[in-house]
Design a protein around this motif. Structure first.
Motif, mmCIF file in Angstrom:
data_model
loop_
_atom_site.group_PDB
_atom_site.id
_atom_site.type_symbol
_atom_site.label_atom_id
_atom_site.label_comp_id
_atom_site.label_asym_id
_atom_site.label_seq_id
_atom_site.Cartn_x
_atom_site.Cartn_y
_atom_site.Cartn_z
ATOM 1 N N MET A 75 0.831 -1.211 0.000
ATOM 2 C CA MET A 75 0.000 0.000 0.000
ATOM 3 C C MET A 75 0.863 1.258 0.000
ATOM 4 O O MET A 75 0.564 2.228 -0.711
ATOM 5 C CB MET A 75 -0.915 0.000 1.226
ATOM 6 N N ARG A 76 1.930 1.243 0.785
ATOM 7 C CA ARG A 76 2.814 2.421 0.814
ATOM 8 C C ARG A 76 3.510 2.615 -0.526
ATOM 9 O O ARG A 76 3.716 3.740 -0.972
ATOM 10 C CB ARG A 76 3.848 2.266 1.933
ATOM 11 N N ALA A 77 3.842 1.490 -1.172
ATOM 12 C CA ALA A 77 4.532 1.562 -2.464
ATOM 13 C C ALA A 77 3.635 2.139 -3.554
ATOM 14 O O ALA A 77 4.122 2.591 -4.591
ATOM 15 C CB ALA A 77 5.031 0.176 -2.871
ATOM 16 N N ALA A 78 2.325 2.150 -3.321
ATOM 17 C CA ALA A 78 1.401 2.737 -4.303
ATOM 18 C C ALA A 78 1.578 4.249 -4.388
ATOM 19 O O ALA A 78 1.154 4.873 -5.365
ATOM 20 C CB ALA A 78 -0.041 2.404 -3.931
ATOM 21 N N SER A 79 2.206 4.831 -3.373
ATOM 22 C CA SER A 79 2.491 6.277 -3.344
ATOM 23 C C SER A 79 1.256 7.130 -3.587
ATOM 24 O O SER A 79 1.277 8.092 -4.352
ATOM 25 C CB SER A 79 3.568 6.616 -4.388
ATOM 26 N N ASN A 80 0.168 6.750 -2.940
ATOM 27 C CA ASN A 80 -1.057 7.537 -3.015
ATOM 28 C C ASN A 80 -1.551 7.749 -1.585
ATOM 29 O O ASN A 80 -2.183 6.859 -1.009
ATOM 30 C CB ASN A 80 -2.116 6.818 -3.852
ATOM 31 N N PRO A 81 -1.241 8.885 -0.977
ATOM 32 C CA PRO A 81 -1.587 9.100 0.427
ATOM 33 C C PRO A 81 -3.080 9.043 0.716
ATOM 34 O O PRO A 81 -3.487 8.628 1.798
ATOM 35 C CB PRO A 81 -1.011 10.491 0.732
ATOM 36 N N ILE A 82 -3.907 9.436 -0.257
ATOM 37 C CA ILE A 82 -5.355 9.384 -0.048
ATOM 38 C C ILE A 82 -5.811 7.928 0.034
ATOM 39 O O ILE A 82 -6.562 7.543 0.939
ATOM 40 C CB ILE A 82 -6.119 10.106 -1.183
ATOM 41 N N LEU A 83 -5.344 7.103 -0.906
ATOM 42 C CA LEU A 83 -5.704 5.686 -0.911
ATOM 43 C C LEU A 83 -5.215 5.009 0.365
ATOM 44 O O LEU A 83 -5.946 4.240 0.994
ATOM 45 C CB LEU A 83 -5.108 4.996 -2.143
ATOM 46 N N PHE A 84 -3.978 5.312 0.763
ATOM 47 C CA PHE A 84 -3.425 4.714 1.980
ATOM 48 C C PHE A 84 -4.252 5.139 3.194
ATOM 49 O O PHE A 84 -4.549 4.326 4.076
ATOM 50 C CB PHE A 84 -1.970 5.131 2.170
ATOM 51 N N SER A 85 -4.661 6.404 3.226
ATOM 52 C CA SER A 85 -5.461 6.917 4.339
ATOM 53 C C SER A 85 -6.813 6.216 4.417
ATOM 54 O O SER A 85 -7.292 5.880 5.508
ATOM 55 C CB SER A 85 -5.663 8.424 4.180
ATOM 56 N N VAL A 86 -7.443 5.992 3.260
ATOM 57 C CA VAL A 86 -8.736 5.306 3.237
ATOM 58 C C VAL A 86 -8.579 3.883 3.762
ATOM 59 O O VAL A 86 -9.385 3.406 4.575
ATOM 60 C CB VAL A 86 -9.332 5.292 1.814
ATOM 61 N N LEU A 87 -7.538 3.197 3.308
ATOM 62 C CA LEU A 87 -7.297 1.827 3.773
ATOM 63 C C LEU A 87 -7.010 1.800 5.274
ATOM 64 O O LEU A 87 -7.489 0.922 5.991
ATOM 65 C CB LEU A 87 -6.139 1.206 2.988
ATOM 66 N N GLU A 88 -6.241 2.774 5.741
ATOM 67 C CA GLU A 88 -5.938 2.841 7.175
ATOM 68 C C GLU A 88 -7.188 3.150 7.997
ATOM 69 O O GLU A 88 -7.307 2.713 9.139
ATOM 70 C CB GLU A 88 -4.874 3.902 7.438
ATOM 71 N N SER A 89 -8.121 3.886 7.418
ATOM 72 C CA SER A 89 -9.341 4.257 8.152
ATOM 73 C C SER A 89 -10.216 3.043 8.448
ATOM 74 O O SER A 89 -11.058 3.092 9.352
ATOM 75 C CB SER A 89 -10.145 5.302 7.361
ATOM 76 N N ILE A 90 -10.051 1.976 7.671
ATOM 77 C CA ILE A 90 -10.814 0.751 7.932
ATOM 78 C C ILE A 90 -9.891 -0.355 8.439
ATOM 79 O O ILE A 90 -10.203 -1.535 8.319
ATOM 80 C CB ILE A 90 -11.571 0.266 6.672
ATOM 81 N N SER A 91 -8.760 0.054 9.017
ATOM 82 C CA SER A 91 -7.758 -0.938 9.430
ATOM 83 C C SER A 91 -8.298 -1.941 10.441
ATOM 84 O O SER A 91 -7.926 -3.114 10.420
ATOM 85 C CB SER A 91 -6.519 -0.234 10.009
ATOM 86 N N GLY A 92 -9.191 -1.480 11.329
ATOM 87 C CA GLY A 92 -9.750 -2.399 12.319
ATOM 88 C C GLY A 92 -10.495 -3.543 11.670
ATOM 89 O O GLY A 92 -10.384 -4.704 12.089
ATOM 90 N N MET A 93 -11.274 -3.229 10.625
ATOM 91 C CA MET A 93 -12.008 -4.268 9.897
ATOM 92 C C MET A 93 -11.065 -5.077 9.017
ATOM 93 O O MET A 93 -11.149 -6.294 8.942
ATOM 94 C CB MET A 93 -13.113 -3.626 9.055
ATOM 95 N N TYR A 94 -10.173 -4.371 8.343
ATOM 96 C CA TYR A 94 -9.213 -5.000 7.429
ATOM 97 C C TYR A 94 -8.366 -6.047 8.153
ATOM 98 O O TYR A 94 -8.107 -7.129 7.639
ATOM 99 C CB TYR A 94 -8.330 -3.890 6.858
ATOM 100 N N GLU A 95 -7.948 -5.714 9.381
ATOM 101 C CA GLU A 95 -7.055 -6.608 10.115
ATOM 102 C C GLU A 95 -7.730 -7.879 10.597
ATOM 103 O O GLU A 95 -7.070 -8.798 11.088
ATOM 104 C CB GLU A 95 -6.421 -5.853 11.288
ATOM 105 N N LYS A 96 -9.061 -7.969 10.458
ATOM 106 C CA LYS A 96 -9.757 -9.216 10.797
ATOM 107 C C LYS A 96 -9.198 -10.380 9.992
ATOM 108 O O LYS A 96 -9.236 -11.526 10.422
ATOM 109 C CB LYS A 96 -11.253 -9.077 10.506
ATOM 110 N N PHE A 97 -8.685 -10.077 8.788
ATOM 111 C CA PHE A 97 -8.127 -11.125 7.938
ATOM 112 C C PHE A 97 -6.799 -11.643 8.467
ATOM 113 O O PHE A 97 -6.329 -12.690 8.040
ATOM 114 C CB PHE A 97 -7.916 -10.607 6.507
#
Length: 225
Positions: free
Chosen positions: A152-174
């Protein structure tokens, strides 16, 4: 890129029936309201209700007896709670998987176009550590998560990374042994390496193809649990 699907009506109805059983504290063998009564109770059509009942029969929560009615099946408090918990977790994981396909898939594609030599080296080091943990039969959930975050960091898109981080609690269920099943790590490991190869080679098509294979395998495992 996969679309994010809305929850199907019969899934919502099955959840309402489960809540009804819990709230009324119905026991094994007790009768549920008729199809006609439940269509009125839940404000749904007969087809959606019948599909919901078929689903609940499959997971052994109700038993539909033609000509007699709908009965609560073998659902002692612990067993019922366990079944409902698993079904709810499966629905949750599949919904978040749709989001992963859309957002993380885009991150994989961008990473393959924008990754720096230093980030390639970082991903390679993560995979080496992943290999060591696997060989020692140790927990790989944290290193697995580190791999995806590095992409995700390598994508170099801070907005995309921020959106993914905003759902990190749900994302980390995996990455917390979802459904108590280690297969999600064991069976998807090869795709991490092939996805890395696509990213390192700056081949977005290959990287995204391997990512999609990983998501497909995760979906299969969740659905067949």
């Amino acid at each position: 890129m996969a679309k994010i699907h809305k929850q199907l009506m019969h899934e919502l109805v099955s959840q309402e029936i489960q809540k009804y059983i819990e709230e009324k504290e119905l026991q094994e063998g007790e009768k549920l309201p008729s199809v006609e009564e439940m269509t009125r109770m839940f404000g749904v059509g007969r087809s959606s209700l019948r599909e919901a009942l078929r689903h609940l029969e499959t997971i052994e929560i109700v038993n539909v007896v033609n000509g007699k009615g709908i009965f609560v099946r073998d659902v002692g408090t612990y067993r019922f709670a366990g079944k409902v918990k698993v079904e709810n977790e499966k629905r949750f994981l599949l919904s978040i998987l749709d989001v992963r396909r859309a957002l993380e898939g885009k991150a994989v594609e961008l990473a393959a176009r924008r990754i720096t030599p230093a980030q390639v080296a970082e991903l390679a080091e993560i995979l080496r550590e992943y290999d060591k943990l696997r060989e020692a039969d140790l927990d790989t959930s944290k290193i697995d998560l580190a791999f995806h975050r590095s992409v995700m960091r390598a994508a170099s898109n801070p907005i995309l990374f921020s959106v993914l981080e905003s759902i990190s609690g749900m994302y980390e269920k995996f990455f917390n042994e979802p459904l108590g099943d280690k297969r999600l790590f064991d069976e998807t490991y090869p795709y991490h390496r092939s996805m890395f190869e696509g990213i390192a080679a700056r081949d977005p098509k290959k990287a995204l193809s391997e990512f999609d294979k990983m998501m497909n395998r995760i979906e299969e495992i969740i659905k067949t649990y």
